[in-house]
Design a protein around this motif. Structure first.
Motif, PDB file in Angstrom:
ATOM      1  N   ALA A   1       0.838  -1.212   0.000  1.00 60.53           N
ATOM      2  CA  ALA A   1       0.000   0.000   0.000  1.00 60.53           C
ATOM      3  C   ALA A   1       0.866   1.253   0.000  1.00 60.53           C
ATOM      4  CB  ALA A   1      -0.918  -0.005   1.220  1.00 60.53           C
ATOM      5  N   ARG A   2       1.951   1.198   0.758  1.00 58.58           N
ATOM      6  CA  ARG A   2       2.856   2.358   0.825  1.00 58.58           C
ATOM      7  C   ARG A   2       3.464   2.614  -0.564  1.00 58.58           C
ATOM      8  NH1 ARG A   2       6.041   0.973   5.213  1.00 58.58           N
ATOM      9  NH2 ARG A   2       4.804   2.244   6.620  1.00 58.58           N
ATOM     10  N   PHE A   3       3.893   1.543  -1.234  1.00 58.45           N
ATOM     11  CA  PHE A   3       4.492   1.732  -2.557  1.00 58.45           C
ATOM     12  C   PHE A   3       3.465   2.278  -3.551  1.00 58.45           C
ATOM     13  CE2 PHE A   3       7.958  -1.546  -1.445  1.00 58.45           C
ATOM     14  CZ  PHE A   3       8.822  -0.541  -1.052  1.00 58.45           C
ATOM     15  N   LEU A   4       2.232   1.787  -3.484  1.00 62.47           N
ATOM     16  CA  LEU A   4       1.200   2.322  -4.387  1.00 62.47           C
ATOM     17  C   LEU A   4       0.987   3.812  -4.121  1.00 62.47           C
ATOM     18  CD1 LEU A   4      -1.637  -0.410  -4.468  1.00 62.47           C
ATOM     19  CD2 LEU A   4      -0.187   0.323  -6.370  1.00 62.47           C
ATOM     20  N   THR A   5       0.986   4.168  -2.839  1.00 69.64           N
ATOM     21  CA  THR A   5       0.755   5.575  -2.465  1.00 69.64           C
ATOM     22  C   THR A   5       1.912   6.445  -2.921  1.00 69.64           C
ATOM     23  OG1 THR A   5      -0.438   4.750  -0.542  1.00 69.64           O
ATOM     24  CG2 THR A   5       0.195   7.080  -0.500  1.00 69.64           C
TER      25      THR A   5
ATOM     26  N   TYR B   1      -2.018  10.812 -12.906  1.00 64.62           N
ATOM     27  CA  TYR B   1      -1.948   9.976 -11.696  1.00 64.62           C
ATOM     28  C   TYR B   1      -3.321   9.666 -11.084  1.00 64.62           C
ATOM     29  CZ  TYR B   1      -2.452  14.632  -9.750  1.00 64.62           C
ATOM     30  OH  TYR B   1      -2.914  15.893  -9.485  1.00 64.62           O
ATOM     31  N   GLY B   2      -4.403  10.016 -11.790  1.00 62.02           N
ATOM     32  CA  GLY B   2      -5.746   9.789 -11.225  1.00 62.02           C
ATOM     33  C   GLY B   2      -6.014   8.317 -10.946  1.00 62.02           C
ATOM     34  N   LYS B   3      -5.679   7.452 -11.908  1.00 59.33           N
ATOM     35  CA  LYS B   3      -5.907   6.013 -11.729  1.00 59.33           C
ATOM     36  C   LYS B   3      -5.036   5.500 -10.584  1.00 59.33           C
ATOM     37  CE  LYS B   3      -4.312   3.246 -15.094  1.00 59.33           C
ATOM     38  NZ  LYS B   3      -3.097   2.536 -14.759  1.00 59.33           N
ATOM     39  N   GLU B   4      -3.788   5.928 -10.567  1.00 61.26           N
ATOM     40  CA  GLU B   4      -2.836   5.446  -9.551  1.00 61.26           C
ATOM     41  C   GLU B   4      -3.259   5.909  -8.153  1.00 61.26           C
ATOM     42  OE1 GLU B   4      -2.070   6.673 -12.512  1.00 61.26           O
ATOM     43  OE2 GLU B   4      -1.156   4.880 -13.400  1.00 61.26           O
ATOM     44  N   ALA B   5      -3.792   7.140  -8.067  1.00 56.62           N
ATOM     45  CA  ALA B   5      -4.259   7.627  -6.761  1.00 56.62           C
ATOM     46  C   ALA B   5      -5.457   6.805  -6.285  1.00 56.62           C
ATOM     47  CB  ALA B   5      -4.629   9.107  -6.858  1.00 56.62           C
ATOM     48  N   ALA B   6      -6.355   6.468  -7.210  1.00 53.28           N
ATOM     49  CA  ALA B   6      -7.531   5.656  -6.845  1.00 53.28           C
ATOM     50  C   ALA B   6      -7.108   4.246  -6.438  1.00 53.28           C
ATOM     51  CB  ALA B   6      -8.512   5.615  -8.020  1.00 53.28           C
ATOM     52  N   MET B   7      -6.123   3.691  -7.167  1.00 54.77           N
ATOM     53  CA  MET B   7      -5.613   2.349  -6.825  1.00 54.77           C
ATOM     54  C   MET B   7      -5.007   2.353  -5.415  1.00 54.77           C
ATOM     55  SD  MET B   7      -3.595   1.179 -10.226  1.00 54.77           S
ATOM     56  CE  MET B   7      -4.352   0.175 -11.487  1.00 54.77           C
TER      57      MET B   7
ATOM     58  N   VAL C   1      -7.963   2.719  -2.738  1.00 55.46           N
ATOM     59  CA  VAL C   1      -8.818   1.546  -2.506  1.00 55.46           C
ATOM     60  C   VAL C   1      -8.008   0.418  -1.855  1.00 55.46           C
ATOM     61  CG1 VAL C   1      -8.622   0.536  -4.849  1.00 55.46           C
ATOM     62  CG2 VAL C   1     -10.617   0.047  -3.465  1.00 55.46           C
ATOM     63  N   PHE C   2      -6.785   0.220  -2.308  1.00 56.57           N
ATOM     64  CA  PHE C   2      -5.980  -0.867  -1.757  1.00 56.57           C
ATOM     65  C   PHE C   2      -5.597  -0.576  -0.300  1.00 56.57           C
ATOM     66  CE2 PHE C   2      -2.120  -3.224  -0.811  1.00 56.57           C
ATOM     67  CZ  PHE C   2      -2.441  -4.479  -1.274  1.00 56.57           C
ATOM     68  N   ALA C   3      -5.132   0.647  -0.068  1.00 53.91           N
ATOM     69  CA  ALA C   3      -4.680   1.001   1.293  1.00 53.91           C
ATOM     70  C   ALA C   3      -5.847   1.001   2.275  1.00 53.91           C
ATOM     71  CB  ALA C   3      -4.001   2.374   1.265  1.00 53.91           C
ATOM     72  N   ALA C   4      -6.999   1.494   1.837  1.00 54.35           N
ATOM     73  CA  ALA C   4      -8.151   1.566   2.747  1.00 54.35           C
ATOM     74  C   ALA C   4      -8.624   0.163   3.136  1.00 54.35           C
ATOM     75  CB  ALA C   4      -9.285   2.347   2.082  1.00 54.35           C
ATOM     76  N   GLU C   5      -8.729  -0.708   2.159  1.00 54.93           N
ATOM     77  CA  GLU C   5      -9.214  -2.061   2.466  1.00 54.93           C
ATOM     78  C   GLU C   5      -8.164  -2.826   3.278  1.00 54.93           C
ATOM     79  OE1 GLU C   5     -10.705  -3.704  -1.247  1.00 54.93           O
ATOM     80  OE2 GLU C   5     -12.406  -2.318  -1.220  1.00 54.93           O
TER      81      GLU C   5
ATOM     82  N   ALA D   1     -16.484   3.797  -5.655  1.00 61.98           N
ATOM     83  CA  ALA D   1     -16.178   4.931  -6.554  1.00 61.98           C
ATOM     84  C   ALA D   1     -14.740   4.846  -7.070  1.00 61.98           C
ATOM     85  CB  ALA D   1     -16.408   6.253  -5.820  1.00 61.98           C
ATOM     86  N   GLN D   2     -13.809   4.390  -6.213  1.00 57.06           N
ATOM     87  CA  GLN D   2     -12.404   4.253  -6.689  1.00 57.06           C
ATOM     88  C   GLN D   2     -12.337   3.235  -7.816  1.00 57.06           C
ATOM     89  OE1 GLN D   2     -10.452   6.541  -5.356  1.00 57.06           O
ATOM     90  NE2 GLN D   2     -12.137   6.947  -3.964  1.00 57.06           N
ATOM     91  N   ARG D   3     -13.095   2.134  -7.648  1.00 57.15           N
ATOM     92  CA  ARG D   3     -13.077   1.099  -8.697  1.00 57.15           C
ATOM     93  C   ARG D   3     -13.694   1.636  -9.985  1.00 57.15           C
ATOM     94  NH1 ARG D   3     -13.362  -2.208  -3.899  1.00 57.15           N
ATOM     95  NH2 ARG D   3     -11.613  -3.665  -3.992  1.00 57.15           N
ATOM     96  N   MET D   4     -14.685   2.539  -9.837  1.00 60.52           N
ATOM     97  CA  MET D   4     -15.266   3.165 -11.046  1.00 60.52           C
ATOM     98  C   MET D   4     -14.185   3.979 -11.764  1.00 60.52           C
ATOM     99  SD  MET D   4     -18.924   4.785 -10.019  1.00 60.52           S
ATOM    100  CE  MET D   4     -19.626   4.301  -8.489  1.00 60.52           C
TER     101      MET D   4
END
Ligand SMILES: Cc1cc2nc3c(=O)[nH]c(=O)nc-3n(C[C@H](O)[C@H](O)[C@H](O)COP(=O)(O)OP(=O)(O)OC[C@H]3O[C@@H](n4cnc5c(N)ncnc54)[C@H](O)[C@@H]3O)c2cc1C
Length: 379
Positions: free
Chosen positions: A295-299, A312-318, A321-325, A368-371
């Motif tokens: 999650a840290r690396f994705l962020t 970076y919109g897709k990457e921010a959403a990824m 969603v990953f970090a939150a879950e 919404a992130q997955r959308m």
């Protein structure tokens, strides 16, 4: 992408850790218990230049890159997720739109005091009938001479009760649909702006959340941010930035869950040995550490892409969603490792589990992130 933090970034991480140990750890449980806004901590953060981190020094900011900023949000959230969010919302959602879309005059008047932490910012988009569906908003802004007259009710506005500067979304032309939305800067004290219900929450209780009621609220025409019709674009771009802050908040919560679990599992003796000697516990710890790194690396990747001018919109959403879950899964595991004690008030993991939930909801739910992600993939 450089996987190593620079010396300056490492030093900043150490500084913010020292800060949270000294000023935030001692009050984190109390401000949660009393839903108290930690004014004294925010004032200290302002003193240390941490209320406008990613904005240039000429506007009162610290001139840091976004990666360093999200790293600091992570560290603050590791101590107190509510304070991490207060800073993130103020910085990304309220100051951001003024920095990216404001005129020089708006920046001098509103951004400078926000970046210096003399003013606190709030971002009022959500309405009772318009959550995920931002376009369903019913707030309006009608031009009357040299003033806009705003009417409507915003809900769940973070920092609402303590904010000096509101950035709010309203329809200037409903007939144009979402392209008829515009963004406005509304200073506290403007007649017709009122803080409505102050919400009590499950978690991040020290973050203040309220309704904002606009009734014939008149603001000068020059308080329009960007141009008429740009509102939804400004809101969505602000959420792209804000989501990296929420991902970092989630990483901080999960890191705290791991910190607590490591320490407790080494101390808690059952069957004559620390529970950490059991493979069942070790596997939970190993999964936590692995997922936190992912999650840290994705962020950090999303922030790195922003810093280097990539979309970076897709990457921010990824990342979000990953970090939150991940944070929700592992805050719950941390309570499991603490057994019954983890369920009792006063244990940090009890607070972490409550705090984690919101990261799946605000600044766009996980759905919404997955959308956003799927929308980018299918473009
Ligand atoms: C503590 C807190 C702080 C907040 N701070 C702010 C703030 O500072 N500023 C601000 O403007 N807002 C803020 N919000 C609002 C937050 O962003 C919204 O709550 C969130 O976007 C979801 O909107 P909603 O609550 O109306 O849920 P809804 O949109 O009604 O969604 C309910 C459920 O339906 C799902 N859903 C909705 N539409 C779809 C779809 N098309 N496909 C699949 N599933 C769907 C959602 O994912 C969710 O699970 C905050 C909320 C909270 C709780």
């Amino acid at each position: 992408m450089d996987f190593l933090l620079s010396e300056e970034q490492q030093l900043i991480r150490e500084n913010i850790r020292d800060f949270t140990r000294q000023y935030l750890d001692p009050v984190a449980a109390e401000i949660d218990e009393n839903s108290r806004y930690p004014e004294e901590v925010i004032a200290k953060l302002a003193e240390m230049d941490w209320m406008g981190m990613p904005y240039p020094q000429e506007y009162g900011g610290a001139g840091l890159d976004y990666l360093t900023y999200v790293m600091v949000i992570e560290e603050i959230s590791r101590s107190c997720a509510a304070t991490g969010f207060t800073v993130s919302c103020h910085t990304s959602l309220a100051s951001g739109p003024i920095f990216y879309y404001g005129t020089e005059e708006q920046k001098q008047k509103y951004l400078v005091p926000l970046c210096k932490g003399q003013h606190i910012g709030a971002f009022a988009v959500t309405e009772p009938g318009a959550g995920t569906d931002v376009g369903a908003a019913s707030s309006t802004a009608v031009l009357d001479g040299d003033e806009y007259v705003l009417n409507g009710t915003k809900t769940f506005t973070s920092n609402g009760p303590v904010a000096d500067t509101f950035v709010a979304l309203a329809y200037t032309d409903k007939a144009k649909g979402p392209k008829g939305m515009s963004t406005f800067i509304i200073p506290k004290g403007t007649p017709g702006l009122r803080v409505g219900e102050h919400f009590m929450k499950m978690g991040i209780r020290a973050s203040q959340t309220s309704e904002i009621i606009l009734k014939d609220c008149r603001i000068p025409r020059e308080n329009l941010l960007g141009s008429e019709g740009q509102g939804l674009k400004i809101a969505m771009a602000s959420f792209d930035n804000g989501r990296m802050g929420i991902a970092a908040q989630a990483v901080g919560i999960a890191q705290a869950a791991l910190d607590e679990s490591l320490s407790y599992s080494k101390q808690r003796i059952q069957f004559g040995k620390p529970i950490s000697k059991n493979q069942a516990i070790q596997w939970m710890l190993a999964d936590m550490a692995t997922d936190i790194d992912a999650a840290r690396f994705l962020t950090y990747r999303a922030a790195f892409m922003k810093d280097h001018g990539f979309p970076y919109g897709k990457e921010a959403a990824m990342a979000k969603v990953f970090a939150a879950e991940m944070a929700n899964r592992h805050a719950s595991k941390a309570v499991q490792i603490h057994g019954g004690y983890g369920y009792i008030k006063g244990q940090k993991v009890e607070r972490l589990m409550r705090d984690a939930k919101i990261t799946e909801i605000y600044e766009g739910t996980s759905e919404a992130q997955r959308m956003v992600i799927a929308g980018n993939l299918l473009r």
